[in-house]
Design a protein around this motif. Structure first.
Motif, PDB file in Angstrom:
ATOM      1  N   SER A 146      59.611  -4.384  53.226  1.00  0.00           N
ATOM      2  CA  SER A 146      58.538  -5.342  53.501  1.00  0.00           C
ATOM      3  C   SER A 146      58.293  -6.261  52.309  1.00  0.00           C
ATOM      4  O   SER A 146      58.086  -7.473  52.473  1.00  0.00           O
ATOM      5  CB  SER A 146      57.247  -4.594  53.857  1.00  0.00           C
ATOM      6  OG  SER A 146      57.390  -3.877  55.064  1.00  0.00           O
ATOM      7  N   LEU A 147      58.332  -5.701  51.099  1.00  0.00           N
ATOM      8  CA  LEU A 147      58.146  -6.515  49.897  1.00  0.00           C
ATOM      9  C   LEU A 147      59.268  -7.534  49.755  1.00  0.00           C
ATOM     10  O   LEU A 147      59.036  -8.700  49.424  1.00  0.00           O
ATOM     11  CB  LEU A 147      58.094  -5.612  48.661  1.00  0.00           C
ATOM     12  CG  LEU A 147      56.823  -4.785  48.476  1.00  0.00           C
ATOM     13  CD1 LEU A 147      56.999  -3.792  47.327  1.00  0.00           C
ATOM     14  CD2 LEU A 147      55.629  -5.699  48.201  1.00  0.00           C
ATOM     15  N   PHE A 148      60.496  -7.097  49.995  1.00  0.00           N
ATOM     16  CA  PHE A 148      61.621  -8.022  49.893  1.00  0.00           C
ATOM     17  C   PHE A 148      61.495  -9.163  50.894  1.00  0.00           C
ATOM     18  O   PHE A 148      61.690 -10.337  50.564  1.00  0.00           O
ATOM     19  CB  PHE A 148      62.943  -7.295  50.126  1.00  0.00           C
ATOM     20  CG  PHE A 148      64.091  -8.241  50.337  1.00  0.00           C
ATOM     21  CD1 PHE A 148      64.647  -8.922  49.271  1.00  0.00           C
ATOM     22  CD2 PHE A 148      64.584  -8.478  51.610  1.00  0.00           C
ATOM     23  CE1 PHE A 148      65.681  -9.820  49.458  1.00  0.00           C
ATOM     24  CE2 PHE A 148      65.621  -9.369  51.815  1.00  0.00           C
ATOM     25  CZ  PHE A 148      66.171 -10.039  50.732  1.00  0.00           C
ATOM     26  N   ASN A 149      61.168  -8.832  52.142  1.00  0.00           N
ATOM     27  CA  ASN A 149      61.109  -9.862  53.175  1.00  0.00           C
ATOM     28  C   ASN A 149      60.039 -10.905  52.888  1.00  0.00           C
ATOM     29  O   ASN A 149      60.235 -12.093  53.149  1.00  0.00           O
ATOM     30  CB  ASN A 149      60.869  -9.216  54.541  1.00  0.00           C
ATOM     31  CG  ASN A 149      62.099  -8.491  55.058  1.00  0.00           C
ATOM     32  OD1 ASN A 149      63.222  -8.873  54.750  1.00  0.00           O
ATOM     33  ND2 ASN A 149      61.889  -7.438  55.829  1.00  0.00           N
ATOM     34  N   SER A 150      58.908 -10.479  52.342  1.00  0.00           N
ATOM     35  CA  SER A 150      57.858 -11.447  52.018  1.00  0.00           C
ATOM     36  C   SER A 150      58.305 -12.370  50.887  1.00  0.00           C
ATOM     37  O   SER A 150      58.026 -13.576  50.901  1.00  0.00           O
ATOM     38  CB  SER A 150      56.560 -10.724  51.639  1.00  0.00           C
ATOM     39  OG  SER A 150      56.743  -9.930  50.474  1.00  0.00           O
ATOM     40  N   GLN A 151      59.029 -11.825  49.897  1.00  0.00           N
ATOM     41  CA  GLN A 151      59.542 -12.658  48.809  1.00  0.00           C
ATOM     42  C   GLN A 151      60.641 -13.595  49.300  1.00  0.00           C
ATOM     43  O   GLN A 151      60.745 -14.738  48.851  1.00  0.00           O
ATOM     44  CB  GLN A 151      60.069 -11.774  47.683  1.00  0.00           C
ATOM     45  CG  GLN A 151      58.973 -10.991  46.963  1.00  0.00           C
ATOM     46  CD  GLN A 151      59.528 -10.150  45.832  1.00  0.00           C
ATOM     47  OE1 GLN A 151      60.219 -10.651  44.954  1.00  0.00           O
ATOM     48  NE2 GLN A 151      59.241  -8.860  45.871  1.00  0.00           N
ATOM     49  N   LEU A 152      61.462 -13.110  50.220  1.00  0.00           N
ATOM     50  CA  LEU A 152      62.508 -13.956  50.788  1.00  0.00           C
ATOM     51  C   LEU A 152      61.901 -15.171  51.473  1.00  0.00           C
ATOM     52  O   LEU A 152      62.380 -16.300  51.314  1.00  0.00           O
ATOM     53  CB  LEU A 152      63.344 -13.156  51.788  1.00  0.00           C
ATOM     54  CG  LEU A 152      64.361 -13.953  52.610  1.00  0.00           C
ATOM     55  CD1 LEU A 152      65.428 -14.568  51.710  1.00  0.00           C
ATOM     56  CD2 LEU A 152      65.000 -13.071  53.675  1.00  0.00           C
ATOM     57  N   PHE A 153      60.836 -14.956  52.235  1.00  0.00           N
ATOM     58  CA  PHE A 153      60.179 -16.057  52.934  1.00  0.00           C
ATOM     59  C   PHE A 153      59.687 -17.108  51.937  1.00  0.00           C
ATOM     60  O   PHE A 153      59.827 -18.315  52.164  1.00  0.00           O
ATOM     61  CB  PHE A 153      59.009 -15.520  53.760  1.00  0.00           C
ATOM     62  CG  PHE A 153      58.264 -16.584  54.525  1.00  0.00           C
ATOM     63  CD1 PHE A 153      58.828 -17.180  55.639  1.00  0.00           C
ATOM     64  CD2 PHE A 153      57.004 -16.994  54.116  1.00  0.00           C
ATOM     65  CE1 PHE A 153      58.147 -18.167  56.338  1.00  0.00           C
ATOM     66  CE2 PHE A 153      56.316 -17.977  54.807  1.00  0.00           C
ATOM     67  CZ  PHE A 153      56.891 -18.565  55.925  1.00  0.00           C
ATOM     68  N   GLN A 154      59.143 -16.658  50.813  1.00  0.00           N
ATOM     69  CA  GLN A 154      58.675 -17.591  49.787  1.00  0.00           C
ATOM     70  C   GLN A 154      59.834 -18.382  49.190  1.00  0.00           C
ATOM     71  O   GLN A 154      59.725 -19.591  48.951  1.00  0.00           O
ATOM     72  CB  GLN A 154      57.931 -16.827  48.693  1.00  0.00           C
ATOM     73  CG  GLN A 154      56.633 -16.184  49.162  1.00  0.00           C
ATOM     74  CD  GLN A 154      55.975 -15.352  48.074  1.00  0.00           C
ATOM     75  OE1 GLN A 154      56.380 -15.384  46.919  1.00  0.00           O
ATOM     76  NE2 GLN A 154      54.956 -14.598  48.446  1.00  0.00           N
ATOM     77  N   VAL A 155      60.960 -17.701  48.952  1.00  0.00           N
ATOM     78  CA  VAL A 155      62.136 -18.375  48.399  1.00  0.00           C
ATOM     79  C   VAL A 155      62.633 -19.459  49.355  1.00  0.00           C
ATOM     80  O   VAL A 155      62.966 -20.574  48.938  1.00  0.00           O
ATOM     81  CB  VAL A 155      63.264 -17.359  48.118  1.00  0.00           C
ATOM     82  CG1 VAL A 155      64.564 -18.078  47.773  1.00  0.00           C
ATOM     83  CG2 VAL A 155      62.866 -16.439  46.982  1.00  0.00           C
TER      84      VAL A 155
END
Length: 211
Positions: free
Chosen positions: A166-175
């Motif tokens: 979940s943490l990775f996916n939220s950061q991916l969206f920001q990128v």
């Protein structure tokens, strides 16, 4: 930003790229990059142990035979091709990928592959004419069968790995938002594989499935 791009490049499992459109409803070509989630047979042509050329892979295909896809039937690119009204892309190593088949696109995915940050693939594809890229984040890592066997005593998904996904996916969206700002257009479109998977598992009736 550099750390975010590194995270993006190393862990993202699929980049499905549509070349620039000749009309609003017609895509010129469809290219697939990624690992086993989208490999449609390239590893059949490689000397590797990561293969999907034996049962139970392919058991739900019309022939009930393995096709090189790490799936019981279709995979994500196949479904996308159907929605685009196009035939499925062929593995880039397939001897059948020639002539007009090249105009459909190609699948470059290979199970076990990784993408390094220094390749800059997300930028090079744009420079080569790609105008739409569907990027999926990681799925529910804590529910992977191998992890369940190692970590779970009651069949429940591992909460630590679920939080990490979940943490990775939220950061991916920001990128992806930052990349789109750089290009001045919505080039990169995110797909939340984690949420889609969990919605299906927790509420199968909504998708026409019964236990």
């Amino acid at each position: 930003m550099d750390e975010a791009l590194l995270l993006f490049s190393v862990v993202v499992v699929i980049i499905a790229v549509l070349a620039s459109l000749s009309s609003p409803s017609e895509a010129r070509a469809f290219f697939v990059f990624g690992d086993s989630l989208v490999d449609n047979g390239n590893n059949n042509f490689l000397a590797t142990t990561a293969r999907a050329d034996s049962p139970p892979y392919g058991i739900d295909t019309p022939s009930h035979q393995p096709t090189g896809r790490f799936s019981n039937g279709l995979n994500i690119p196949d479904i996308l091709s159907e929605h685009l009204g196009a035939e499925p892309t062929l593995p880039y190593l397939s001897p059948d990928l020639q002539g007009e088949k090249l105009l459909v696109g190609a699948n470059f995915a290979s199970a076990g592959i990784g993408i390094l940050n220094d390749t800059g693939i997300q930028f090079r594809l744009h420079e080569m004419g790609a105008r739409r890229a569907l990027v999926t984040g990681t799925g529910p890592l804590g529910c992977v069968p191998a992890e369940l066997a190692l970590r779970s005593l009651d069949g429940e998904c591992d909460p630590e790995l679920q939080r990490a996904a979940s943490l990775f996916n939220s950061q991916l969206f920001q990128v992806l938002q930052e990349l789109n700002s750089q290009f001045g257009a919505d080039v990169f479109i995110s797909a939340n594989a984690f949420r889609m998977h969990m919605n299906y598992v927790t509420n199968p009736e909504a998708f026409g499935k019964t236990s």
